[in-house]
Design a protein around this motif. Structure first.
Motif, mmCIF file in Angstrom:
data_model
loop_
_atom_site.group_PDB
_atom_site.id
_atom_site.type_symbol
_atom_site.label_atom_id
_atom_site.label_comp_id
_atom_site.label_asym_id
_atom_site.label_seq_id
_atom_site.Cartn_x
_atom_site.Cartn_y
_atom_site.Cartn_z
ATOM 1 N N LYS A 46 0.847 -1.206 0.000
ATOM 2 C CA LYS A 46 0.000 0.000 0.000
ATOM 3 C C LYS A 46 0.879 1.253 0.000
ATOM 4 O O LYS A 46 0.666 2.178 -0.777
ATOM 5 C CB LYS A 46 -0.914 0.004 1.220
ATOM 6 C CG LYS A 46 -1.736 1.267 1.348
ATOM 7 C CD LYS A 46 -2.494 1.305 2.665
ATOM 8 C CE LYS A 46 -3.175 2.651 2.837
ATOM 9 N NZ LYS A 46 -3.685 2.845 4.180
ATOM 10 N N ILE A 49 2.602 1.731 -3.428
ATOM 11 C CA ILE A 49 1.687 2.241 -4.457
ATOM 12 C C ILE A 49 1.388 3.713 -4.213
ATOM 13 O O ILE A 49 1.388 4.524 -5.147
ATOM 14 C CB ILE A 49 0.393 1.402 -4.502
ATOM 15 C CG1 ILE A 49 0.694 -0.001 -5.046
ATOM 16 C CG2 ILE A 49 -0.670 2.082 -5.353
ATOM 17 C CD1 ILE A 49 -0.481 -0.956 -4.976
ATOM 18 N N GLN A 50 1.142 4.079 -2.955
ATOM 19 C CA GLN A 50 0.876 5.488 -2.658
ATOM 20 C C GLN A 50 2.069 6.367 -2.999
ATOM 21 O O GLN A 50 1.913 7.455 -3.564
ATOM 22 C CB GLN A 50 0.513 5.659 -1.180
ATOM 23 C CG GLN A 50 -0.849 5.160 -0.821
ATOM 24 C CD GLN A 50 -1.133 5.241 0.672
ATOM 25 O OE1 GLN A 50 -0.226 5.078 1.495
ATOM 26 N NE2 GLN A 50 -2.386 5.460 1.022
ATOM 27 N N ALA A 53 2.355 6.604 -6.800
ATOM 28 C CA ALA A 53 1.292 7.449 -7.351
ATOM 29 C C ALA A 53 1.587 8.929 -7.101
ATOM 30 O O ALA A 53 1.349 9.773 -7.969
ATOM 31 C CB ALA A 53 -0.054 7.064 -6.733
ATOM 32 N N TYR A 85 -2.701 10.854 -11.798
ATOM 33 C CA TYR A 85 -2.337 9.623 -11.092
ATOM 34 C C TYR A 85 -2.305 8.456 -12.077
ATOM 35 O O TYR A 85 -2.975 8.495 -13.115
ATOM 36 C CB TYR A 85 -3.342 9.335 -9.969
ATOM 37 C CG TYR A 85 -3.267 10.330 -8.842
ATOM 38 C CD1 TYR A 85 -2.337 10.174 -7.820
ATOM 39 C CD2 TYR A 85 -4.111 11.433 -8.794
ATOM 40 C CE1 TYR A 85 -2.254 11.086 -6.781
ATOM 41 C CE2 TYR A 85 -4.036 12.350 -7.754
ATOM 42 C CZ TYR A 85 -3.101 12.171 -6.758
ATOM 43 O OH TYR A 85 -3.015 13.070 -5.731
ATOM 44 N N ALA A 88 -5.878 3.026 -13.382
ATOM 45 C CA ALA A 88 -6.115 1.800 -12.618
ATOM 46 C C ALA A 88 -6.069 0.587 -13.540
ATOM 47 O O ALA A 88 -7.076 -0.035 -13.843
ATOM 48 C CB ALA A 88 -7.437 1.873 -11.883
ATOM 49 N N LEU A 93 0.242 0.374 -13.115
ATOM 50 C CA LEU A 93 0.821 0.234 -11.776
ATOM 51 C C LEU A 93 2.149 -0.506 -11.832
ATOM 52 O O LEU A 93 3.068 -0.199 -11.074
ATOM 53 C CB LEU A 93 -0.131 -0.504 -10.843
ATOM 54 C CG LEU A 93 -1.239 0.315 -10.204
ATOM 55 C CD1 LEU A 93 -2.040 -0.536 -9.251
ATOM 56 C CD2 LEU A 93 -0.708 1.532 -9.503
ATOM 57 N N SER A 116 -10.640 -0.037 -10.649
ATOM 58 C CA SER A 116 -9.632 -0.308 -9.622
ATOM 59 C C SER A 116 -8.786 -1.506 -10.018
ATOM 60 O O SER A 116 -9.089 -2.216 -10.968
ATOM 61 C CB SER A 116 -10.297 -0.542 -8.269
ATOM 62 O OG SER A 116 -11.129 -1.677 -8.310
ATOM 63 N N TYR A 138 -6.262 -0.428 -5.409
ATOM 64 C CA TYR A 138 -5.938 0.911 -5.895
ATOM 65 C C TYR A 138 -7.113 1.387 -6.729
ATOM 66 O O TYR A 138 -7.485 0.736 -7.710
ATOM 67 C CB TYR A 138 -4.663 0.869 -6.737
ATOM 68 C CG TYR A 138 -4.343 2.173 -7.443
ATOM 69 C CD1 TYR A 138 -3.731 3.214 -6.765
ATOM 70 C CD2 TYR A 138 -4.657 2.356 -8.782
ATOM 71 C CE1 TYR A 138 -3.441 4.408 -7.407
ATOM 72 C CE2 TYR A 138 -4.363 3.541 -9.439
ATOM 73 C CZ TYR A 138 -3.766 4.567 -8.747
ATOM 74 O OH TYR A 138 -3.477 5.751 -9.381
ATOM 75 N N ALA A 147 -6.452 9.493 -6.304
ATOM 76 C CA ALA A 147 -6.423 8.032 -6.277
ATOM 77 C C ALA A 147 -6.390 7.555 -4.829
ATOM 78 O O ALA A 147 -5.790 8.189 -3.963
ATOM 79 C CB ALA A 147 -5.206 7.521 -7.033
ATOM 80 N N THR A 149 -5.673 4.243 -2.219
ATOM 81 C CA THR A 149 -5.083 2.919 -2.023
ATOM 82 C C THR A 149 -5.470 2.447 -0.638
ATOM 83 O O THR A 149 -5.294 3.169 0.337
ATOM 84 C CB THR A 149 -3.546 2.975 -2.141
ATOM 85 O OG1 THR A 149 -3.201 3.626 -3.363
ATOM 86 C CG2 THR A 149 -2.950 1.591 -2.134
#
Length: 159
Positions: A46, A49-50, A53, A85, A88, A93, A116, A138, A147, A149
Motif C-alpha cells: 500500500k 503504491i501510494q 502514485a 495519477y 487503474a 501500476l 480499480s 488501488y 487516487a 489505495t
C-alpha cells in the motif's frame, strides 16, 4: 553425617509440568507470525503504491497533464495517467511500482466505479482459507478525488 541438599524428583516434575502449562497457553500468541507478516506485506505494498502514485502525480504536474481525464490518453514516462495519477490498470501500476509484477499478482476490476486494481500475493488468489480476503486495492482518480489505495484484510488469515 552430612545431609545432602537438592531438589527431589517430584519437585522437578512439578516444575516441568508448570512450565509446560505456561508454554501451551503463551505459545499461540507468539506463533501468529505468518499472519502478521502477511499483513505487514500488504501494508508495505500500500505504501509503495501510494508513494509511486504521488511521484507520478508530481511528474504529471510538471508536464501539465494533472487535469487530463481518462479519455485524454496522456502518459508520464510511459505510464498512462488519469487526473495526474496512474490509471487503474495492472500495466500502469507495474510501470509505476518497481518489482510489482515480480512479487505480486494484480488484476483489473473494470466493473467498479471508479475502476480499480486488486493486488495480492503472487501465486495466490485474493481469498484464503474460509473466504478470507487479503489484497491491496488501488482506485483510479476522479475529477473530484485523488487516487485511493487501501488494504482489504478481512478474516482470521489476514490479521
Amino acid at each position: 553425617m552430612s545431609k545432602q541438599k537438592g531438589f527431589t524428583l517430584i519437585e522437578l516434575v512439578v516444575v516441568i509440568v508448570i512450565l509446560g502449562i505456561l508454554a501451551v497457553t503463551a505459545a499461540p500468541k507468539f506463533l501468529n507470525l505468518q499472519n502478521d507478516a502477511r499483513n505487514a506485506s500488504l501494508q508495505g505494498l500500500k505504501g509503495a503504491i501510494q508513494g509511486a502514485a504521488s511521484i507520478v502525480y508530481g511528474k504529471a504536474a510538471i508536464d501539465g497533464v494533472e487535469s487530463a481525464d481518462a479519455d485524454a490518453g496522456k502518459k508520464v514516462e510511459g505510464i498512462d495517467v488519469v487526473y495526474g495519477y496512474p490509471k487503474a490498470t495492472s500495466a500502469a501500476l507495474g510501470l509505476a511500482v518497481n518489482g510489482l509484477s515480480e512479487d505480486w499478482s494484480c488484476k483489473n476490476i473494470t466493473d467498479s466505479t471508479p475502476p480499480s486494481v486488486q493486488c495480492t500475493f503472487k501465486g495466490k488468489t485474493a481469498f484464503f482459507e474460509s473466504g478470507d480476503s487479503c489484497y491491496v486495492q488501488y482506485e483510479q482518480a476522479t475529477s473530484s478525488a485523488a487516487a485511493i489505495t487501501k488494504v482489504i484484510a478481512s478474516g482470521a488469515s489476514c490479521k
